[in-house]
Enzyme design. Structure first.
Site, PDB file in Angstrom:
ATOM      1  N   GLU A  49       0.684  -1.255   0.085  1.00 17.41           N
ATOM      2  CA  GLU A  49       0.104   0.061  -0.030  1.00 17.41           C
ATOM      3  C   GLU A  49       1.108   1.456   0.531  1.00 17.41           C
ATOM      4  OE1 GLU A  49      -2.640   3.037  -0.065  1.00 17.41           O
ATOM      5  OE2 GLU A  49      -1.522   2.897   1.554  1.00 17.41           O
ATOM      6  N   SER A  50       0.540   1.651  -1.163  1.00 15.32           N
ATOM      7  CA  SER A  50       2.246   2.971  -1.112  1.00 15.32           C
ATOM      8  C   SER A  50       1.932   4.095   0.001  1.00 15.32           C
ATOM      9  CB  SER A  50       1.983   3.305  -2.329  1.00 15.32           C
ATOM     10  OG  SER A  50       0.857   4.172  -2.721  1.00 15.32           O
ATOM     11  N   CYS A  80       4.472  -2.664  -8.342  1.00 17.58           N
ATOM     12  CA  CYS A  80       2.798  -2.129  -7.907  1.00 17.58           C
ATOM     13  C   CYS A  80       3.453  -0.438  -7.038  1.00 17.58           C
ATOM     14  CB  CYS A  80       2.232  -3.217  -7.106  1.00 17.58           C
ATOM     15  SG  CYS A  80       0.577  -2.862  -7.059  1.00 17.58           S
ATOM     16  N   ARG A 109      -2.164   5.804  -9.445  1.00 22.84           N
ATOM     17  CA  ARG A 109      -2.530   4.996  -8.558  1.00 22.84           C
ATOM     18  C   ARG A 109      -3.743   4.179  -8.938  1.00 22.84           C
ATOM     19  NH1 ARG A 109      -4.679   5.541  -3.184  1.00 22.84           N
ATOM     20  NH2 ARG A 109      -3.677   4.095  -1.561  1.00 22.84           N
ATOM     21  N   ILE A 138      -2.581  -6.305  -9.138  1.00 22.82           N
ATOM     22  CA  ILE A 138      -3.775  -6.452  -8.190  1.00 22.82           C
ATOM     23  C   ILE A 138      -3.583  -4.668  -7.277  1.00 22.82           C
ATOM     24  CG2 ILE A 138      -3.885  -7.043  -5.874  1.00 22.82           C
ATOM     25  CD1 ILE A 138      -2.025  -9.496  -6.702  1.00 22.82           C
ATOM     26  N   ARG A 139      -5.086  -4.345  -8.330  1.00 24.20           N
ATOM     27  CA  ARG A 139      -5.355  -3.096  -7.564  1.00 24.20           C
ATOM     28  C   ARG A 139      -3.549  -2.070  -7.998  1.00 24.20           C
ATOM     29  NH1 ARG A 139      -5.549  -1.892  -1.806  1.00 24.20           N
ATOM     30  NH2 ARG A 139      -6.280   0.437  -2.171  1.00 24.20           N
ATOM     31  N   HIS A 181       3.279  -7.709 -10.750  1.00 19.58           N
ATOM     32  CA  HIS A 181       3.606  -8.665  -9.949  1.00 19.58           C
ATOM     33  C   HIS A 181       4.576  -9.578 -10.295  1.00 19.58           C
ATOM     34  CE1 HIS A 181       1.740  -6.472  -6.553  1.00 19.58           C
ATOM     35  NE2 HIS A 181       0.818  -6.176  -6.813  1.00 19.58           N
ATOM     36  N   GLU A 183       7.047 -11.550  -8.705  1.00 18.79           N
ATOM     37  CA  GLU A 183       7.318 -12.282  -7.471  1.00 18.79           C
ATOM     38  C   GLU A 183       6.259 -13.492  -7.140  1.00 18.79           C
ATOM     39  OE1 GLU A 183       4.988  -8.561  -5.867  1.00 18.79           O
ATOM     40  OE2 GLU A 183       6.341  -9.027  -7.393  1.00 18.79           O
TER      41      GLU A 183
END
Length: 201
Positions: A49-50, A80, A109, A138-139, A181, A183
């Site tokens: 969550e940035s 992300c 964002r 994802i978002r 992502h 990862e």
């Protein structure tokens, strides 16, 4: 040559990035302090969550040391939320959120929508050989503007609806960022590319 890569460990998917980096040949550690940061050859800023990560960088007195290290040439990769933090400008974020300015780009964002709008697609990524990269969004943010020194590595492919052509991976010098992502998929090619770039550095 062994390289030591830190993963910013204030919030987000730290463990997954460490596993991918280690499988790609790096030694990894977590970064929570300026002393941790000074001991690494490169850094990964994970998804999460940035705005929370931005706030915690201040709480841990790490924002200025990290910004200065990036400006001095520390190699970095952000996925992300990491892409958002590495940007020079962020749209649709909180007024108190800060970004590190390591890549000359404007990022929006949560551009692809909320959690329920998460999706996967195959991407051709510049500099990544073989089959397309399976990208998990994802978002996720997307990139609305890049500066002259920024290389676009991937766009959402044609046929992907209204988001086709959207920039989702970039590189500027020794800093790379993706909206997606890698990862979480088991495909190590993005992490190998970053590890190789740190080793060359």
């Amino acid at each position: 040559m062994t390289v030591r890569i830190g993963v910013l460990a204030l919030q987000g998917d730290v463990r997954e990035h460490r596993h991918a980096l280690e499988a790609a040949g790096a030694v990894t550690t977590t970064v929570r302090t300026a002393e941790d940061l000074a001991a690494v050859d490169g850094i990964v800023i994970p998804g999460g969550e940035s705005t929370t990560m931005s706030r915690l960088l201040g709480v841990f007195d790490l924002f200025d040391p990290l910004r200065d290290a990036l400006a001095a040439g520390l190699p970095a990769y952000g996925s992300c939320a990491g892409m958002i933090l590495l940007a020079s400008e962020v749209l649709d974020t909180r007024p108190d959120a800060r970004c590190l300015g390591a890549i000359d780009m404007t990022v929006r964002r949560n551009a692809f929508g909320r959690q329920v709008d998460s999706f996967e697609t195959d991407l051709a990524v510049e500099g990544v050989d073989g089959a397309p990269v399976r990208a998990v969004f994802i978002r996720a943010p997307w990139v609305e503007r890049v500066g002259e020194g920024v290389e676009v590595l991937a766009r959402v492919p044609a046929g992907a609806g209204p988001t086709a052509g959207t920039v989702v991976a970039v590189r500027q010098g020794v800093t790379m960022a993706t909206s997606f992502h890698p990862e979480v998929t088991g495909d190590l090619r993005i992490h190998r590319r970053f590890v190789d770039s740190v080793r060359r550095r």
